[in-house]
Design a protein around this motif. Structure first.
Motif, PDB file in Angstrom:
ATOM      1  N   ASP A  86       0.828  -1.214   0.000  1.00  0.00           N
ATOM      2  CA  ASP A  86       0.000   0.000   0.000  1.00  0.00           C
ATOM      3  C   ASP A  86       0.860   1.262   0.000  1.00  0.00           C
ATOM      4  O   ASP A  86       0.538   2.247  -0.686  1.00  0.00           O
ATOM      5  CB  ASP A  86      -0.938  -0.002   1.211  1.00  0.00           C
ATOM      6  CG  ASP A  86      -2.010  -1.073   1.112  1.00  0.00           C
ATOM      7  OD1 ASP A  86      -2.189  -1.622   0.010  1.00  0.00           O
ATOM      8  OD2 ASP A  86      -2.637  -1.376   2.135  1.00  0.00           O
ATOM      9  N   PHE A  87       1.959   1.248   0.762  1.00  0.00           N
ATOM     10  CA  PHE A  87       2.861   2.393   0.819  1.00  0.00           C
ATOM     11  C   PHE A  87       3.542   2.592  -0.531  1.00  0.00           C
ATOM     12  O   PHE A  87       3.614   3.715  -1.061  1.00  0.00           O
ATOM     13  CB  PHE A  87       3.895   2.171   1.920  1.00  0.00           C
ATOM     14  CG  PHE A  87       4.935   3.250   2.032  1.00  0.00           C
ATOM     15  CD1 PHE A  87       4.577   4.588   2.056  1.00  0.00           C
ATOM     16  CD2 PHE A  87       6.285   2.925   2.115  1.00  0.00           C
ATOM     17  CE1 PHE A  87       5.537   5.590   2.157  1.00  0.00           C
ATOM     18  CE2 PHE A  87       7.245   3.909   2.209  1.00  0.00           C
ATOM     19  CZ  PHE A  87       6.876   5.247   2.230  1.00  0.00           C
ATOM     20  N   LEU A  88       4.012   1.490  -1.126  1.00  0.00           N
ATOM     21  CA  LEU A  88       4.669   1.575  -2.430  1.00  0.00           C
ATOM     22  C   LEU A  88       3.690   2.058  -3.495  1.00  0.00           C
ATOM     23  O   LEU A  88       4.037   2.894  -4.346  1.00  0.00           O
ATOM     24  CB  LEU A  88       5.241   0.215  -2.813  1.00  0.00           C
ATOM     25  CG  LEU A  88       5.938   0.130  -4.173  1.00  0.00           C
ATOM     26  CD1 LEU A  88       7.095   1.108  -4.252  1.00  0.00           C
ATOM     27  CD2 LEU A  88       6.411  -1.299  -4.438  1.00  0.00           C
ATOM     28  N   GLU A  89       2.468   1.551  -3.441  1.00  0.00           N
ATOM     29  CA  GLU A  89       1.451   1.954  -4.404  1.00  0.00           C
ATOM     30  C   GLU A  89       1.196   3.462  -4.329  1.00  0.00           C
ATOM     31  O   GLU A  89       1.049   4.134  -5.356  1.00  0.00           O
ATOM     32  CB  GLU A  89       0.167   1.170  -4.140  1.00  0.00           C
ATOM     33  CG  GLU A  89      -0.811   1.137  -5.293  1.00  0.00           C
ATOM     34  CD  GLU A  89      -1.898   0.108  -5.094  1.00  0.00           C
ATOM     35  OE1 GLU A  89      -2.433  -0.385  -6.107  1.00  0.00           O
ATOM     36  OE2 GLU A  89      -2.238  -0.214  -3.934  1.00  0.00           O
ATOM     37  N   ALA A  90       1.175   3.990  -3.109  1.00  0.00           N
ATOM     38  CA  ALA A  90       0.966   5.430  -2.939  1.00  0.00           C
ATOM     39  C   ALA A  90       2.142   6.237  -3.490  1.00  0.00           C
ATOM     40  O   ALA A  90       1.953   7.284  -4.125  1.00  0.00           O
ATOM     41  CB  ALA A  90       0.749   5.748  -1.465  1.00  0.00           C
ATOM     42  N   LEU A  91       3.362   5.767  -3.255  1.00  0.00           N
ATOM     43  CA  LEU A  91       4.539   6.455  -3.779  1.00  0.00           C
ATOM     44  C   LEU A  91       4.544   6.470  -5.304  1.00  0.00           C
ATOM     45  O   LEU A  91       4.774   7.512  -5.937  1.00  0.00           O
ATOM     46  CB  LEU A  91       5.811   5.764  -3.275  1.00  0.00           C
ATOM     47  CG  LEU A  91       6.189   5.947  -1.808  1.00  0.00           C
ATOM     48  CD1 LEU A  91       7.436   5.123  -1.500  1.00  0.00           C
ATOM     49  CD2 LEU A  91       6.458   7.415  -1.488  1.00  0.00           C
ATOM     50  N   LEU A  92       4.285   5.295  -5.894  1.00  0.00           N
ATOM     51  CA  LEU A  92       4.328   5.199  -7.349  1.00  0.00           C
ATOM     52  C   LEU A  92       3.195   5.986  -7.993  1.00  0.00           C
ATOM     53  O   LEU A  92       3.336   6.471  -9.123  1.00  0.00           O
ATOM     54  CB  LEU A  92       4.255   3.727  -7.770  1.00  0.00           C
ATOM     55  CG  LEU A  92       5.413   2.836  -7.298  1.00  0.00           C
ATOM     56  CD1 LEU A  92       5.214   1.410  -7.790  1.00  0.00           C
ATOM     57  CD2 LEU A  92       6.752   3.383  -7.773  1.00  0.00           C
ATOM     58  N   GLY A  93       2.082   6.120  -7.270  1.00  0.00           N
ATOM     59  CA  GLY A  93       0.941   6.853  -7.812  1.00  0.00           C
ATOM     60  C   GLY A  93       1.211   8.326  -8.021  1.00  0.00           C
ATOM     61  O   GLY A  93       0.464   9.014  -8.733  1.00  0.00           O
ATOM     62  N   LYS A  94       2.277   8.847  -7.413  1.00  0.00           N
ATOM     63  CA  LYS A  94       2.622  10.263  -7.562  1.00  0.00           C
ATOM     64  C   LYS A  94       3.490  10.538  -8.790  1.00  0.00           C
ATOM     65  O   LYS A  94       3.771  11.688  -9.117  1.00  0.00           O
ATOM     66  CB  LYS A  94       3.356  10.743  -6.308  1.00  0.00           C
ATOM     67  CG  LYS A  94       2.518  10.659  -5.033  1.00  0.00           C
ATOM     68  CD  LYS A  94       3.326  11.060  -3.811  1.00  0.00           C
ATOM     69  CE  LYS A  94       2.496  10.933  -2.536  1.00  0.00           C
ATOM     70  NZ  LYS A  94       3.288  11.287  -1.323  1.00  0.00           N
ATOM     71  N   ILE A  95       3.927   9.464  -9.454  1.00  0.00           N
ATOM     72  CA  ILE A  95       4.776   9.630 -10.635  1.00  0.00           C
ATOM     73  C   ILE A  95       3.902   9.910 -11.850  1.00  0.00           C
ATOM     74  O   ILE A  95       2.970   9.156 -12.147  1.00  0.00           O
ATOM     75  CB  ILE A  95       5.633   8.370 -10.876  1.00  0.00           C
ATOM     76  CG1 ILE A  95       6.558   8.127  -9.671  1.00  0.00           C
ATOM     77  CG2 ILE A  95       6.444   8.504 -12.151  1.00  0.00           C
ATOM     78  CD1 ILE A  95       7.337   6.836  -9.750  1.00  0.00           C
ATOM     79  N   GLU A  96       4.196  10.985 -12.570  1.00  0.00           N
ATOM     80  CA  GLU A  96       3.444  11.336 -13.759  1.00  0.00           C
ATOM     81  C   GLU A  96       4.214  10.897 -15.008  1.00  0.00           C
ATOM     82  O   GLU A  96       5.389  11.210 -15.162  1.00  0.00           O
ATOM     83  CB  GLU A  96       3.192  12.840 -13.817  1.00  0.00           C
ATOM     84  CG  GLU A  96       2.286  13.370 -12.703  1.00  0.00           C
ATOM     85  CD  GLU A  96       1.965  14.840 -12.872  1.00  0.00           C
ATOM     86  OE1 GLU A  96       2.302  15.386 -13.949  1.00  0.00           O
ATOM     87  OE2 GLU A  96       1.396  15.429 -11.936  1.00  0.00           O
ATOM     88  N   ILE A  97       3.554  10.150 -15.871  1.00  0.00           N
ATOM     89  CA  ILE A  97       4.138   9.708 -17.128  1.00  0.00           C
ATOM     90  C   ILE A  97       3.454  10.463 -18.262  1.00  0.00           C
ATOM     91  O   ILE A  97       2.248  10.317 -18.483  1.00  0.00           O
ATOM     92  CB  ILE A  97       3.962   8.186 -17.336  1.00  0.00           C
ATOM     93  CG1 ILE A  97       4.576   7.403 -16.160  1.00  0.00           C
ATOM     94  CG2 ILE A  97       4.581   7.763 -18.664  1.00  0.00           C
ATOM     95  CD1 ILE A  97       6.083   7.505 -16.073  1.00  0.00           C
ATOM     96  N   THR A  98       4.211  11.291 -18.973  1.00  0.00           N
ATOM     97  CA  THR A  98       3.647  12.057 -20.079  1.00  0.00           C
ATOM     98  C   THR A  98       4.069  11.513 -21.446  1.00  0.00           C
ATOM     99  O   THR A  98       3.485  11.880 -22.465  1.00  0.00           O
ATOM    100  CB  THR A  98       4.071  13.533 -19.979  1.00  0.00           C
ATOM    101  OG1 THR A  98       5.515  13.608 -19.991  1.00  0.00           O
ATOM    102  CG2 THR A  98       3.553  14.153 -18.692  1.00  0.00           C
ATOM    103  N   ASP A  99       5.072  10.653 -21.456  1.00  0.00           N
ATOM    104  CA  ASP A  99       5.555  10.065 -22.706  1.00  0.00           C
ATOM    105  C   ASP A  99       4.564   9.002 -23.177  1.00  0.00           C
ATOM    106  O   ASP A  99       4.351   7.987 -22.502  1.00  0.00           O
ATOM    107  CB  ASP A  99       6.935   9.446 -22.490  1.00  0.00           C
ATOM    108  CG  ASP A  99       7.607   9.008 -23.774  1.00  0.00           C
ATOM    109  OD1 ASP A  99       6.887   8.688 -24.752  1.00  0.00           O
ATOM    110  OD2 ASP A  99       8.844   8.943 -23.804  1.00  0.00           O
TER     111      ASP A  99
END
Length: 338
Positions: free
Chosen positions: A12-25
């Motif tokens: 759950d903690f990792l999921e929250a961290l990764l959810g903040k990464i924005e991919i525009t490519d």
């Protein structure tokens, strides 16, 4: 101040961290997330599949480990591993020329066996290390039709696993607890456990190919740290489907069971490279079972261990008639003894 525990981060903690990464490519087909084994980039007719993974639990045969665990993740996405780069960090005042030659020998042999080109990396003696650490980056490719993503798992899909649980852990425990294992169980038992690295083996590349060639595969995952429990749960989170996992069906080899009982470990939570989790539609069960039933089988090759039932994203584990909801922490059992 709260410090993080050794091993994988809590899902759950990792999921929250990764959810903040924005991919525009727009060429990023699969980015950071839980449940898929590698990143995927659109390269026109084919996809480029990229994976990075370190080896931190072991010091012996570390070159063999790093190639195979990274290749497994490419294969679990339906791809073919092609090119490998490795960073080798060596402890000061403990590194000999023979150690480095042994590591490089294992890298060459393991890449050669899988048809992978070792194309670069970095090597240095590093301050503050007790054991060598290798971190690999594997690149592979797949056609658009070959790519496997776990968000394609559907209601009613059946979950299979190849080989038995904790294959990698069996070899690691024997190697890292050599004197204790030999004293308690004897030299022959110790050597059988060491051999798990290659027989039944920690590679799942051929098993992934066999499954994809035989049937329509909904999803695949290479369980590593945290064992089959964490691996299955990661598939649950990627698909957001409920899973009924039947632990009593999961094969546990004799040597694995003996070591886990002696060191008071759960085999279901031990690092599990060597097993491959495969989800297929119910209509494909006969086909995949037939594909894995051919040839000489020293070890069980394929076992039905569960079923995805409905949307939800929860995992329910049944063992000895007791069913309970389970959210694994991701912490590997081996961290308790290594």
């Amino acid at each position: 101040m709260e410090f993080l525990e050794t091993g994988k981060l809590k899902p759950d903690f990792l999921e929250a961290l990764l959810g903040k990464i924005e991919i525009t490519d727009k060429r990023v087909v699969v980015g950071p997330g839980i449940g898929d084994d590698a990143a995927v980039l659109d390269f026109g007719e084919n996809y480029l599949i990229v994976k990075s993974d370190p080896i931190t639990f072991v010091s012996g045969r570390i070159g063999w480990y790093v190639v195979n665990v990274n290749a497994n993740d490419i294969a679990a996405m339906g791809g073919t591993p092609r090119w490998f780069l490795v960073t080798i960090l060596l402890p000061e005042k403990h590194t000999t020329i023979s150690l480095l030659e042994e590591i490089m020998g294992d890298l060459r042999r393991s890449c050669g066996e899988l048809g992978i080109a070792l194309i670069g990396g970095h090597t240095e003696v590093t301050h503050g290390l007790e054991n060598p650490i290798l971190s690999g980056t594997m690149l592979g490719e797949a056609s658009r039709e070959q790519l496997i993503k776990n968000d394609r798992i559907h209601e009613g899909d059946v979950l299979y696993m190849t080989k038995g649980v904790a294959v990698e852990a069996t070899s690691i425990i024997a190697r890292e607890k050599k004197d204790e294992v030999i004293e308690r169980f004897g030299e022959e038992f110790y050597r059988r456990c060491l051999a798990y690295l290659e027989q039944p083996g920690i590679s799942v590349v051929q098993e992934a190919k066999k499954a994809c060639d035989a049937v329509e595969v909904s999803g695949m995952h290479d369980p590593t740290e945290g064992g089959i429990l964490s691996g299955a749960y990661e598939m649950v989170r990627a698909s957001m489907m409920d899973l009924e996992l039947e632990l009593d069906r999961v094969p546990v080899y004799e040597e694995t069971r003996t070591l886990c009982e002696y060191f008071h470990l759960s085999p279901y939570g031990c690092i599990a490279s060597g097993s491959l989790l495969i989800a297929v539609p119910h209509s494909e069960c006969e086909g995949i079972e037939r594909a894995f039933s051919t040839g000489v089988q020293v070890f069980p090759s394929l076992t039905r261990v569960g079923q995805f039932t409905k949307s939800g994203g929860s995992m329910y584990v049944t063992q000895e008639g007791v069913r309970k909801a389970l959210r694994p922490s991701g912490k590997d059992e081996l961290t308790r003894i290594l």
